[in-house]
Design an enzyme around this catalytic site. Structure first.
Site, mmCIF file in Angstrom:
data_model
loop_
_atom_site.group_PDB
_atom_site.id
_atom_site.type_symbol
_atom_site.label_atom_id
_atom_site.label_comp_id
_atom_site.label_asym_id
_atom_site.label_seq_id
_atom_site.Cartn_x
_atom_site.Cartn_y
_atom_site.Cartn_z
ATOM 1 N N VAL B 6 0.819 -1.215 0.000
ATOM 2 C CA VAL B 6 0.000 0.000 0.000
ATOM 3 C C VAL B 6 0.856 1.270 0.000
ATOM 4 C CG1 VAL B 6 -1.654 1.348 1.361
ATOM 5 C CG2 VAL B 6 -1.963 -1.118 1.125
ATOM 6 N N CYS B 7 0.494 2.216 -0.896
ATOM 7 C CA CYS B 7 1.069 3.559 -0.825
ATOM 8 C C CYS B 7 -0.059 4.569 -1.022
ATOM 9 C CB CYS B 7 2.171 3.762 -1.862
ATOM 10 S SG CYS B 7 1.604 3.946 -3.555
ATOM 11 N N GLY B 8 0.267 5.852 -1.013
ATOM 12 C CA GLY B 8 -0.750 6.901 -1.047
ATOM 13 C C GLY B 8 -1.691 6.830 -2.233
ATOM 14 N N VAL B 39 -4.235 3.694 -0.359
ATOM 15 C CA VAL B 39 -4.573 3.492 1.043
ATOM 16 C C VAL B 39 -6.087 3.492 1.290
ATOM 17 C CG1 VAL B 39 -4.289 5.943 1.674
ATOM 18 C CG2 VAL B 39 -3.971 4.170 3.411
#
Lengths: 432, 90
Positions: B6-8, B39
């Site tokens: 997961v990233c922004g 996210v």
């Protein structure tokens, strides 16, 4: 010959299929099991088509945006005359374009294999548009009686060189942004990206990094790219709508009538949210397709071209600096409005500010500009993008492509094509 | 086993993380399905493990039902390996 043309049209002329095949090949070379191969290939193709679907939503929303702002400034596009146009051009030179694209990709792979420039260009839709525009320039420079294979080979070499060198030249700048050397930028925004990084260094202030903007808790919603896109477009749409409602010219009345029974303001707000929805759709598609192509590419790269890196579409740089994306687009938008008025009043050319080009290129320029010059660098990068796109479109449509595909140049041509266009024209005159 | 990286925005960074997680899992001989995502979408997904940064783990909250693995440097395979094996073996 017919088989080659068939392959060129159905395979390399259809980016989704071409990319699906690349993923398939990559997964097979990695000896993945059948289930993984099928799911990976399918998701890549579906993802790519989702991008198209999202782009259509964006284009639909821009379809109300562009005439709105044209009417605000009282500009009208003068009818062009005496050119082939995309449809007739495709009928006459379409197979040469697709074949040149096919061979150009092979030139790219060969150059990556045997030179130190280990970049493989994978942005399929840009491959198609760049070859089309350069073909239009070449045909105009040489004349309609240009030999088929001469045109194909000339374009194949130019495209192959461009697809190999463009990511290579951009990479030192990109490496600073991504902090790694795994992927490269394979996109026609490279010229404005590099220029923005250089201008940012001279005129910017790196200490004011756009990504360090610390938003107060109340403004937390601005962290979400969906929200900020809707907000920016919402402001522009509402300002345009209010001006039109005050102006009450026949053109304005006609645009207002498109809202039907709905209030024109509400209609405009819905359009801005539709634009943001389009971007969100594109991002879902990008994730599905990039998520398959990058790992699959590793498979191909390690087998066919040792140490090769994939050169990918503009959005790969966005996650590294989401604030700069918006600032770059804003700079490009402001620049486009200024040049729209300046070009209209000086050389009498009505600039078509394609928001898609301004957004994608302005955003890349914003990220590169911010990397060396902070917020000011990002803004300068965006403005520079608008400058290259506005004057480039005027010069290209008026001088280099006016008998072939000026219509395509107005909405599909962009930064690198405008900057390299005159060089391609010169080379064409030299070789034929 | 299903794992999320997961990233922004769920585009570039999380993809690199996903590829590194896959490499690490291959070394460990663990068979898992790894996906990368942003996210906000990650919150509504039913998975076993979520790999992300400290900052995003706070945004993620605790109601996902997944084990959250914190990684500071997405490019450091040794760190990823340590964090992952702790979560898998616990």
């Amino acid at each position: 010959m017919e088989i080659i043309t068939w392959i060129a049209n159905n395979f390399f002329g259809t980016p989704a299929i071409l990319l699906g095949f690349i993923v398939l090949l990559g997964l097979l070379l990695q000896k993945k099991n059948l289930s993984q191969v099928i799911s990976g290939t399918f998701k890549a193709i579906i993802g790519f088509l989702i991008i198209n679907a999202g782009a259509a939503v964006i284009t639909g929303s821009l379809g109300s945006f562009e005439p709105m702002w044209k009417e605000v400034f009282g500009l009208e596009t003068p009818p062009l005359a005496g050119f082939l146009g995309q449809e007739a051009f495709n009928a006459k030179f379409g197979s040469a374009v697709t074949l040149a694209m096919t061979l150009g990709f092979l030139v790219n792979v060969l150059l990556a294999r045997f030179t130190p420039f280990k970049y493989i260009y994978l942005t399929g839709h840009m491959m198609f548009w760049t070859t089309t525009i350069f073909a239009g320039i070449t045909v105009q420079a040489v004349g309609g009686d240009i030999p088929f294979w001469g045109l194909v080979l000339f374009l194949a070499v130019i495209m192959g060189l461009y697809w190999t060198l463009q990511p290579a030249i951009t990479q030192p700048f990109l490496r600073k942004i991504t902090g790694n050397d795994n992927v490269a930028l394979g996109h026609t925004s490279s010229s404005v990206a590099i220029l923005s990084a250089l201008l940012g260094k001279v005129f910017g202030n790196k200490k004011n990094d756009a990504e360090h903007i610390n938003l107060p808790k109340k403004l937390e919603f601005l962290r979400d790219s969906n929200v900020i896109t809707a907000l920016t477009m919402g402001i522009l749409f509402v300002v345009g709508a209010v001006i039109l409602m005050v102006k009450k010219t026949p053109g304005a009345e006609k645009l207002i009538a498109e809202a039907g029974n709905q209030s024109f303001i509400v209609y405009s707000i819905v359009q801005s949210f539709t634009f943001a929805a389009g971007i969100a759709i594109v991002l879902v598609g990008v994730r599905m397709f990039i998520g398959e192509i990058v790992p699959a590419f590793n498979g191909i790269a390690t087998k066919l071209v040792p140490g090769a890196k994939p050169a990918l579409d503009a959005p790969i740089v966005y996650p590294y600096a989401p604030n700069s994306v918006i600032i770059g687009f804003l700079g490009a938008f402001i620049g486009a409005i200024i040049w729209l008025v300046v070009l209209g009043n000086t050389v009498g050319y009505v600039f078509v500010p394609t928001m898609i080009v301004l957004f994608f290129h302005g955003a890349v320029a914003g990220v590169f500009g911010n990397s060396t010059g902070g917020i000011r660098g990002a803004l300068i990068g965006g403005f520079l993008t608008a400058t290259v796109v506005a004057w480039g479109q005027y010069i290209m449509v008026t001088f280099f492509i006016n008998t072939t595909v000026p219509d395509t140049a107005m909405w599909a041509a962009d930064s690198d094509m405008f900057i390299l266009g005159p060089i391609v024209s010169m080379l064409a005159k030299l070789f034929f | 086993m299903k794992i999320l990286a997961v990233c922004g925005l769920g585009q570039g960074t999380s993809l690199i993380l996903r590829m590194n997680v896959e490499t690490v899992l291959r070394d460990m001989g663990v068979d898992a399905d790894v996906e990368h995502i942003d996210v906000s979408a990650a919150r509504s997904m039913n998975v076993d493990i979520i790999v992300t940064s400290q900052e995003l783990a706070e945004t993620l909250g605790t109601d996902t039902g997944a084990k959250v693995v914190i990684v500071n440097n997405y490019f450091d395979n040794a760190e990823i390996k340590n964090a992952l094996s702790a979560a898998i073996n616990s």
